[in-house]
Design a protein around this motif. Structure first.
Motif, PDB file in Angstrom:
ATOM      1  N   MET A   1       0.838  -1.207   0.000  1.00 40.73           N
ATOM      2  CA  MET A   1       0.000   0.000   0.000  1.00 40.73           C
ATOM      3  C   MET A   1       0.867   1.249   0.000  1.00 40.73           C
ATOM      4  SD  MET A   1      -3.117   1.052   0.008  1.00 40.73           S
ATOM      5  CE  MET A   1      -3.942   2.641   0.183  1.00 40.73           C
ATOM      6  N   ILE A   2       0.491   2.231  -0.824  1.00 39.77           N
ATOM      7  CA  ILE A   2       1.199   3.512  -0.866  1.00 39.77           C
ATOM      8  C   ILE A   2       0.446   4.503   0.012  1.00 39.77           C
ATOM      9  CG2 ILE A   2       1.887   5.448  -2.337  1.00 39.77           C
ATOM     10  CD1 ILE A   2       2.061   3.380  -4.644  1.00 39.77           C
ATOM     11  N   TYR A   3       1.154   5.111   0.952  1.00 37.49           N
ATOM     12  CA  TYR A   3       0.530   6.061   1.871  1.00 37.49           C
ATOM     13  C   TYR A   3       0.853   7.488   1.445  1.00 37.49           C
ATOM     14  CZ  TYR A   3      -0.269   1.880   4.586  1.00 37.49           C
ATOM     15  OH  TYR A   3      -0.681   0.624   4.983  1.00 37.49           O
ATOM     16  N   ARG A   4      -0.189   8.321   1.423  1.00 37.66           N
ATOM     17  CA  ARG A   4      -0.043   9.693   0.929  1.00 37.66           C
ATOM     18  C   ARG A   4      -0.040  10.721   2.045  1.00 37.66           C
ATOM     19  NH1 ARG A   4      -1.735  10.064  -4.335  1.00 37.66           N
ATOM     20  NH2 ARG A   4      -0.656  12.058  -4.209  1.00 37.66           N
ATOM     21  N   LEU A   5      -0.557  10.347   3.223  1.00 33.23           N
ATOM     22  CA  LEU A   5      -0.693  11.319   4.309  1.00 33.23           C
ATOM     23  C   LEU A   5      -0.348  10.675   5.653  1.00 33.23           C
ATOM     24  CD1 LEU A   5      -3.466  13.961   4.779  1.00 33.23           C
ATOM     25  CD2 LEU A   5      -2.949  12.429   6.675  1.00 33.23           C
ATOM     26  N   LEU A   6       0.379  11.408   6.470  1.00 36.37           N
ATOM     27  CA  LEU A   6       0.724  10.989   7.833  1.00 36.37           C
ATOM     28  C   LEU A   6       0.045  11.945   8.801  1.00 36.37           C
ATOM     29  CD1 LEU A   6       2.402   9.443   9.995  1.00 36.37           C
ATOM     30  CD2 LEU A   6       4.262  11.075   9.556  1.00 36.37           C
ATOM     31  N   ALA A   7      -0.810  11.408   9.672  1.00 36.50           N
ATOM     32  CA  ALA A   7      -1.523  12.222  10.663  1.00 36.50           C
ATOM     33  C   ALA A   7      -1.066  11.820  12.055  1.00 36.50           C
ATOM     34  CB  ALA A   7      -3.026  12.022  10.519  1.00 36.50           C
ATOM     35  N   LEU A   8      -0.842  12.813  12.911  1.00 28.07           N
ATOM     36  CA  LEU A   8      -0.291  12.548  14.236  1.00 28.07           C
ATOM     37  C   LEU A   8      -1.024  13.296  15.334  1.00 28.07           C
ATOM     38  CD1 LEU A   8       2.652  13.536  12.367  1.00 28.07           C
ATOM     39  CD2 LEU A   8       3.256  11.639  13.835  1.00 28.07           C
ATOM     40  N   ASN A   9      -1.236  12.602  16.450  1.00 30.19           N
ATOM     41  CA  ASN A   9      -1.697  13.267  17.660  1.00 30.19           C
ATOM     42  C   ASN A   9      -0.511  14.054  18.227  1.00 30.19           C
ATOM     43  OD1 ASN A   9      -3.283  13.968  19.852  1.00 30.19           O
ATOM     44  ND2 ASN A   9      -2.806  12.107  20.987  1.00 30.19           N
ATOM     45  N   ILE A  10      -0.777  14.988  19.125  1.00 27.80           N
ATOM     46  CA  ILE A  10       0.305  15.808  19.686  1.00 27.80           C
ATOM     47  C   ILE A  10       0.763  15.288  21.048  1.00 27.80           C
ATOM     48  CG2 ILE A  10       0.961  18.108  20.504  1.00 27.80           C
ATOM     49  CD1 ILE A  10      -0.825  19.313  18.372  1.00 27.80           C
ATOM     50  N   ASP A  11      -0.097  15.421  22.064  1.00 27.54           N
ATOM     51  CA  ASP A  11       0.283  15.038  23.426  1.00 27.54           C
ATOM     52  C   ASP A  11       0.377  13.521  23.561  1.00 27.54           C
ATOM     53  OD1 ASP A  11       0.193  17.727  24.841  1.00 27.54           O
ATOM     54  OD2 ASP A  11      -1.768  17.666  23.898  1.00 27.54           O
ATOM     55  N   GLY A  12       1.482  13.050  24.120  1.00 27.70           N
ATOM     56  CA  GLY A  12       1.675  11.623  24.297  1.00 27.70           C
ATOM     57  C   GLY A  12       2.139  10.924  23.039  1.00 27.70           C
ATOM     58  N   THR A  13       2.248  11.676  21.950  1.00 24.20           N
ATOM     59  CA  THR A  13       2.678  11.100  20.673  1.00 24.20           C
ATOM     60  C   THR A  13       3.895  11.871  20.138  1.00 24.20           C
ATOM     61  OG1 THR A  13       0.424  10.366  20.170  1.00 24.20           O
ATOM     62  CG2 THR A  13       1.944  10.528  18.321  1.00 24.20           C
ATOM     63  N   LEU A  14       3.648  13.061  19.634  1.00 24.80           N
ATOM     64  CA  LEU A  14       4.752  13.883  19.124  1.00 24.80           C
ATOM     65  C   LEU A  14       5.626  14.433  20.247  1.00 24.80           C
ATOM     66  CD1 LEU A  14       3.215  16.028  16.255  1.00 24.80           C
ATOM     67  CD2 LEU A  14       5.219  14.556  16.078  1.00 24.80           C
ATOM     68  N   LEU A  15       4.955  14.910  21.313  1.00 24.39           N
ATOM     69  CA  LEU A  15       5.686  15.553  22.404  1.00 24.39           C
ATOM     70  C   LEU A  15       6.128  14.542  23.456  1.00 24.39           C
ATOM     71  CD1 LEU A  15       3.548  18.768  23.054  1.00 24.39           C
ATOM     72  CD2 LEU A  15       5.433  18.438  21.438  1.00 24.39           C
ATOM     73  N   GLN A  16       7.296  14.776  24.012  1.00 23.05           N
ATOM     74  CA  GLN A  16       7.759  13.961  25.131  1.00 23.05           C
ATOM     75  C   GLN A  16       7.025  14.420  26.399  1.00 23.05           C
ATOM     76  OE1 GLN A  16      12.059  14.967  24.180  1.00 23.05           O
ATOM     77  NE2 GLN A  16      12.282  12.772  24.551  1.00 23.05           N
ATOM     78  N   THR A  17       7.212  13.726  27.501  1.00 28.83           N
ATOM     79  CA  THR A  17       6.498  14.079  28.726  1.00 28.83           C
ATOM     80  C   THR A  17       6.910  15.448  29.259  1.00 28.83           C
ATOM     81  OG1 THR A  17       8.134  12.775  29.962  1.00 28.83           O
ATOM     82  CG2 THR A  17       6.044  11.707  29.460  1.00 28.83           C
ATOM     83  N   ASN A  18       8.054  15.957  28.827  1.00 33.41           N
ATOM     84  CA  ASN A  18       8.469  17.300  29.242  1.00 33.41           C
ATOM     85  C   ASN A  18       7.850  18.385  28.354  1.00 33.41           C
ATOM     86  OD1 ASN A  18       9.929  17.098  26.857  1.00 33.41           O
ATOM     87  ND2 ASN A  18      11.941  17.115  27.821  1.00 33.41           N
ATOM     88  N   GLY A  19       6.991  17.975  27.411  1.00 29.93           N
ATOM     89  CA  GLY A  19       6.306  18.929  26.550  1.00 29.93           C
ATOM     90  C   GLY A  19       7.123  19.418  25.373  1.00 29.93           C
ATOM     91  N   ARG A  20       8.248  18.776  25.115  1.00 26.93           N
ATOM     92  CA  ARG A  20       9.130  19.245  24.045  1.00 26.93           C
ATOM     93  C   ARG A  20       9.163  18.297  22.857  1.00 26.93           C
ATOM     94  NH1 ARG A  20      14.480  21.521  27.327  1.00 26.93           N
ATOM     95  NH2 ARG A  20      13.374  23.126  28.539  1.00 26.93           N
ATOM     96  N   LEU A  21       9.535  18.872  21.706  1.00 25.49           N
ATOM     97  CA  LEU A  21       9.746  18.102  20.494  1.00 25.49           C
ATOM     98  C   LEU A  21      11.222  17.739  20.405  1.00 25.49           C
ATOM     99  CD1 LEU A  21       7.711  20.062  17.790  1.00 25.49           C
ATOM    100  CD2 LEU A  21       7.469  17.631  18.264  1.00 25.49           C
ATOM    101  N   HIS A  22      11.532  16.477  20.260  1.00 19.38           N
ATOM    102  CA  HIS A  22      12.921  16.061  20.146  1.00 19.38           C
ATOM    103  C   HIS A  22      13.438  16.336  18.732  1.00 19.38           C
ATOM    104  CE1 HIS A  22      16.518  13.486  20.208  1.00 19.38           C
ATOM    105  NE2 HIS A  22      16.409  13.511  21.528  1.00 19.38           N
ATOM    106  N   LYS A  23      14.699  16.615  18.617  1.00 13.07           N
ATOM    107  CA  LYS A  23      15.319  16.896  17.321  1.00 13.07           C
ATOM    108  C   LYS A  23      15.103  15.744  16.346  1.00 13.07           C
ATOM    109  CE  LYS A  23      19.785  17.912  15.150  1.00 13.07           C
ATOM    110  NZ  LYS A  23      21.251  18.067  15.371  1.00 13.07           N
ATOM    111  N   ALA A  24      15.190  14.502  16.839  1.00 10.04           N
ATOM    112  CA  ALA A  24      15.016  13.331  15.982  1.00 10.04           C
ATOM    113  C   ALA A  24      13.594  13.271  15.403  1.00 10.04           C
ATOM    114  CB  ALA A  24      15.315  12.053  16.758  1.00 10.04           C
ATOM    115  N   THR A  25      12.614  13.732  16.180  1.00  7.47           N
ATOM    116  CA  THR A  25      11.233  13.754  15.705  1.00  7.47           C
ATOM    117  C   THR A  25      11.077  14.778  14.589  1.00  7.47           C
ATOM    118  OG1 THR A  25      10.418  13.107  17.897  1.00  7.47           O
ATOM    119  CG2 THR A  25       8.829  14.092  16.384  1.00  7.47           C
ATOM    120  N   LYS A  26      11.672  15.947  14.768  1.00 10.17           N
ATOM    121  CA  LYS A  26      11.629  16.978  13.727  1.00 10.17           C
ATOM    122  C   LYS A  26      12.274  16.474  12.446  1.00 10.17           C
ATOM    123  CE  LYS A  26      11.850  20.894  16.965  1.00 10.17           C
ATOM    124  NZ  LYS A  26      12.639  22.091  17.378  1.00 10.17           N
TER     125      LYS A  26
END
Length: 289
Positions: A1-26
């Motif tokens: 399957m070819i995927y065209r869109l990536l959707a993400l939740n923010i809290d508990g998913t993108l952000l770490q528990t300290n509320g920050r975005l890690h460089k590796a995630t960016k």
């Protein structure tokens, strides 16, 4: 399957528990965007706070916010919106004030909450973590019912923070029997989000898909909360975080690492490295659009 869109939740998913975005995630989000994949955020947060996260990730696609009640682009252009009627808001609040709970009405320009000393201070933690107070005023009043009688509000959603899980369950059962104009969404065992009937993270994502010409089966969704389950089940590839509750993991196709172990970065790099760039797939006539 070819995927065209990536959707993400923010809290508990993108952000770490300290509320920050890690460089590796960016870097992972940049990597997938370079392959021609659309990226969007799907959240119960307000649009201004989601927009701040989107800016850090260089996401330009419309964002699904307020539990799907508002879909808007980064230039503040509204794509889709639904509100709770003033009269329904008043009646629902009058019912909810019989429970020991904190209630928060969320409008795009302000938030209004009752003065209630919650043992776990969940509302305070939510406001602090989302940074809502940076973008609009938050007012606390002794009685929401009295306030709404004089100053009616048509909010995008209502957040309710309960002391006890059984109170949440009782409230959901009663609300579903009393109102057809609103939907009650369980965010976790103590938090309930009330939205206009038909509004949800899933309907918001489906609306965006229609706008872009993508089917839900062409999407990857990554989340961690109970309200992410419908999206995880509907997406072509549903992914849960390692920190997600058992019920969320059970609904998913893939369980990645926890938020503090760079679960999003790991999953994105591991999966999308196997998919050729969208432009290449077009040139090879594997996809037409």
């Amino acid at each position: 399957m070819i995927y065209r869109l990536l959707a993400l939740n923010i809290d508990g998913t993108l952000l770490q528990t300290n509320g920050r975005l890690h460089k590796a995630t960016k870097e992972a989000i940049e990597y997938v965007q370079q392959k021609g994949i659309y990226v969007t955020l799907v959240t119960s947060r307000s649009f201004p706070t989601a927009k701040k996260v989107a800016k850090a990730l260089k996401i330009k696609s419309p964002l699904i916010t307020y539990q799907g009640a508002l879909v808007a682009s980064s230039d503040d252009k509204t794509v889709y919106t639904k509100r709770i009627n003033e009269h329904i808001t008043y009646d629902a609040i009058r019912f909810l004030e019989a429970f020991p709970c904190q209630i928060r009405l969320v409008h795009e320009k302000f938030a209004l909450a009752n003065k209630f000393k919650h043992q776990q201070n969940l509302l305070g933690k939510t406001v602090l973590s989302t940074g809502d107070s940076m973008f609009f005023s938050q007012q606390f009043v002794p009685s929401l019912t009295e306030h709404l009688h004089d100053q009616p509000v048509s909010p995008l959603k209502i957040e309710v923070y309960f002391e006890e899980e059984h109170d949440l369950e009782d409230a959901v059962t009663a609300l579903e029997g009393m109102f057809v104009e609103i939907d009650a969404i369980r965010v976790n065992k103590l938090r309930l989000d009330i939205v206009p009937c038909g509004a949800s993270k899933l309907t918001g994502l489906a609306h965006l898909g229609d706008l872009l010409g993508f089917d839900l089966k062409e999407m990857v969704y990554i989340g961690d909360s109970f309200d992410d389950i419908p999206l995880i089940e509907a997406a072509g590839l549903g992914v849960s975080m390692g920190n997600a509750p058992y019920e969320v993991k059970k609904a998913s196709d893939w369980v990645t690492r926890p938020e503090n172990e760079l679960g999003v970065a790991y999953m994105v790099k591991e999966h999308f490295r196997k998919q050729q760039p969208i432009e290449f797939l077009r040139k090879m006539k594997i996809i037409k659009k």
